[in-house]
Design a protein around this motif. Structure first.
Motif, mmCIF file in Angstrom:
data_model
loop_
_atom_site.group_PDB
_atom_site.id
_atom_site.type_symbol
_atom_site.label_atom_id
_atom_site.label_comp_id
_atom_site.label_asym_id
_atom_site.label_seq_id
_atom_site.Cartn_x
_atom_site.Cartn_y
_atom_site.Cartn_z
ATOM 1 N N PRO A 97 0.850 -1.195 0.000
ATOM 2 C CA PRO A 97 0.000 0.000 0.000
ATOM 3 C C PRO A 97 0.885 1.245 0.000
ATOM 4 O O PRO A 97 2.059 1.184 0.382
ATOM 5 C CB PRO A 97 -0.792 -0.122 1.299
ATOM 6 C CG PRO A 97 -0.114 -1.146 2.113
ATOM 7 C CD PRO A 97 0.766 -1.968 1.219
ATOM 8 N N LYS A 98 0.344 2.369 -0.417
ATOM 9 C CA LYS A 98 1.120 3.623 -0.428
ATOM 10 C C LYS A 98 1.623 3.987 0.964
ATOM 11 O O LYS A 98 2.669 4.601 1.112
ATOM 12 C CB LYS A 98 0.281 4.773 -0.990
ATOM 13 C CG LYS A 98 0.011 4.701 -2.460
ATOM 14 C CD LYS A 98 1.194 5.075 -3.302
ATOM 15 C CE LYS A 98 1.491 6.547 -3.233
ATOM 16 N NZ LYS A 98 2.728 6.920 -3.866
ATOM 17 N N ALA A 122 6.835 6.290 -5.174
ATOM 18 C CA ALA A 122 6.929 5.625 -6.476
ATOM 19 C C ALA A 122 7.716 6.454 -7.488
ATOM 20 O O ALA A 122 8.463 5.905 -8.296
ATOM 21 C CB ALA A 122 5.529 5.315 -7.001
ATOM 22 N N LYS A 123 7.583 7.770 -7.431
ATOM 23 C CA LYS A 123 8.267 8.644 -8.385
ATOM 24 C C LYS A 123 9.790 8.489 -8.292
ATOM 25 O O LYS A 123 10.497 8.500 -9.284
ATOM 26 C CB LYS A 123 7.869 10.095 -8.129
ATOM 27 C CG LYS A 123 8.526 11.092 -9.057
ATOM 28 C CD LYS A 123 8.070 12.505 -8.758
ATOM 29 C CE LYS A 123 8.752 13.503 -9.660
ATOM 30 N NZ LYS A 123 8.336 14.886 -9.343
ATOM 31 N N ALA A 149 16.573 3.707 -1.001
ATOM 32 C CA ALA A 149 16.421 3.787 -2.451
ATOM 33 C C ALA A 149 16.435 2.373 -3.021
ATOM 34 O O ALA A 149 17.276 1.555 -2.655
ATOM 35 C CB ALA A 149 17.560 4.604 -3.050
ATOM 36 N N VAL A 150 15.484 2.096 -3.894
ATOM 37 C CA VAL A 150 15.407 0.788 -4.539
ATOM 38 C C VAL A 150 15.957 0.959 -5.947
ATOM 39 O O VAL A 150 15.630 1.926 -6.646
ATOM 40 C CB VAL A 150 13.943 0.280 -4.565
ATOM 41 C CG1 VAL A 150 13.846 -1.056 -5.283
ATOM 42 C CG2 VAL A 150 13.404 0.166 -3.139
ATOM 43 N N ASP A 151 16.792 0.028 -6.372
ATOM 44 C CA ASP A 151 17.396 0.074 -7.706
ATOM 45 C C ASP A 151 16.308 0.285 -8.761
ATOM 46 O O ASP A 151 15.231 -0.328 -8.677
ATOM 47 C CB ASP A 151 18.145 -1.230 -7.973
ATOM 48 C CG ASP A 151 18.881 -1.216 -9.286
ATOM 49 O OD1 ASP A 151 18.263 -1.600 -10.309
ATOM 50 O OD2 ASP A 151 20.044 -0.803 -9.314
ATOM 51 N N ARG A 152 16.564 1.159 -9.730
ATOM 52 C CA ARG A 152 15.568 1.479 -10.769
ATOM 53 C C ARG A 152 15.131 0.244 -11.561
ATOM 54 O O ARG A 152 14.052 0.214 -12.118
ATOM 55 C CB ARG A 152 16.128 2.528 -11.739
ATOM 56 C CG ARG A 152 16.252 3.897 -11.128
ATOM 57 C CD ARG A 152 14.938 4.595 -11.178
ATOM 58 N NE ARG A 152 15.062 5.898 -10.531
ATOM 59 C CZ ARG A 152 14.028 6.587 -10.142
ATOM 60 N NH1 ARG A 152 12.823 6.143 -10.338
ATOM 61 N NH2 ARG A 152 14.186 7.753 -9.560
ATOM 62 N N VAL A 155 11.061 -2.451 -9.794
ATOM 63 C CA VAL A 155 9.906 -1.574 -9.604
ATOM 64 C C VAL A 155 9.188 -1.986 -8.322
ATOM 65 O O VAL A 155 8.987 -3.170 -8.064
ATOM 66 C CB VAL A 155 8.944 -1.670 -10.808
ATOM 67 C CG1 VAL A 155 7.698 -0.835 -10.585
ATOM 68 C CG2 VAL A 155 9.670 -1.258 -12.079
ATOM 69 N N ILE A 156 8.841 -0.996 -7.513
ATOM 70 C CA ILE A 156 8.105 -1.268 -6.276
ATOM 71 C C ILE A 156 6.645 -1.522 -6.654
ATOM 72 O O ILE A 156 5.977 -0.638 -7.172
ATOM 73 C CB ILE A 156 8.199 -0.076 -5.295
ATOM 74 C CG1 ILE A 156 9.663 0.211 -4.942
ATOM 75 C CG2 ILE A 156 7.377 -0.370 -4.045
ATOM 76 C CD1 ILE A 156 9.863 1.479 -4.132
#
Length: 159
Positions: A97-98, A122-123, A149-152, A155-156
């Protein structure tokens, strides 16, 4: 008379609920000597995000000592600090969830809790973690925030 017999049951259930929300203690440092009971301390606890593999959050907070602290009757301070880090490959068990509370622990015998909320940015493809404390009626504006930070390439997934 009947209501007095329910008090121990109520206290036991409150303590039982809090016990399920425990994190792993990494360590602690004493901040004040107490002649009777444990010293006041700062405790560092770790917990793994239950829906995100590879992310662990470390929360430091004050823990009241003395007799009331030893009996679990003390009200701990509202201040806390948080640092969440990637500790392995990041993967998701399910869409997130957000905004979601991912951790909660009691800070007093009644109604005061330390909370950690995860938010998805998400952005920027990042996970943001906020810690704060609240009471049944009035919370504290004291808070701390951290982000992972999640690697580009990953995708989350968002609900």
């Amino acid at each position: 008379m009947k209501s007095l017999s329910l008090i121990p049951l109520l206290l036991a259930s409150l303590l039982g609920l809090a016990a399920g929300a425990r994190a792993e203690t990494v360590g602690d440092v004493d901040t004040a000597f107490k002649l009777i009971g444990p010293d006041h301390k700062i405790v560092v606890e770790a917990y793994d995000d239950p829906k995100v593999n590879g992310v662990t959050c470390y929360v430091s907070r004050a823990k009241t000592g003395g007799v009331s602290g030893a009996l679990g009757l003390a009200e701990d301070k509202s201040e806390a600090s948080i640092a969440c880090r990637q500790v392995g490959p990041i993967s998701f068990k399910e869409p997130l969830p957000k905004r979601e509370e991912v951790y909660s622990e009691r800070l007093s015998i009644m109604f005061k809790r330390l909370r950690v909320v995860r938010m998805v940015d998400a952005k920027r493809n990042a996970l943001v973690y906020l810690t704060y404390s609240d009471l049944l009626v009035d919370g504290s504006p004291k808070n701390a925030i951290t982000a992972v930070a999640v690697d580009r390439g990953t995708v989350i997934p968002v609900k």
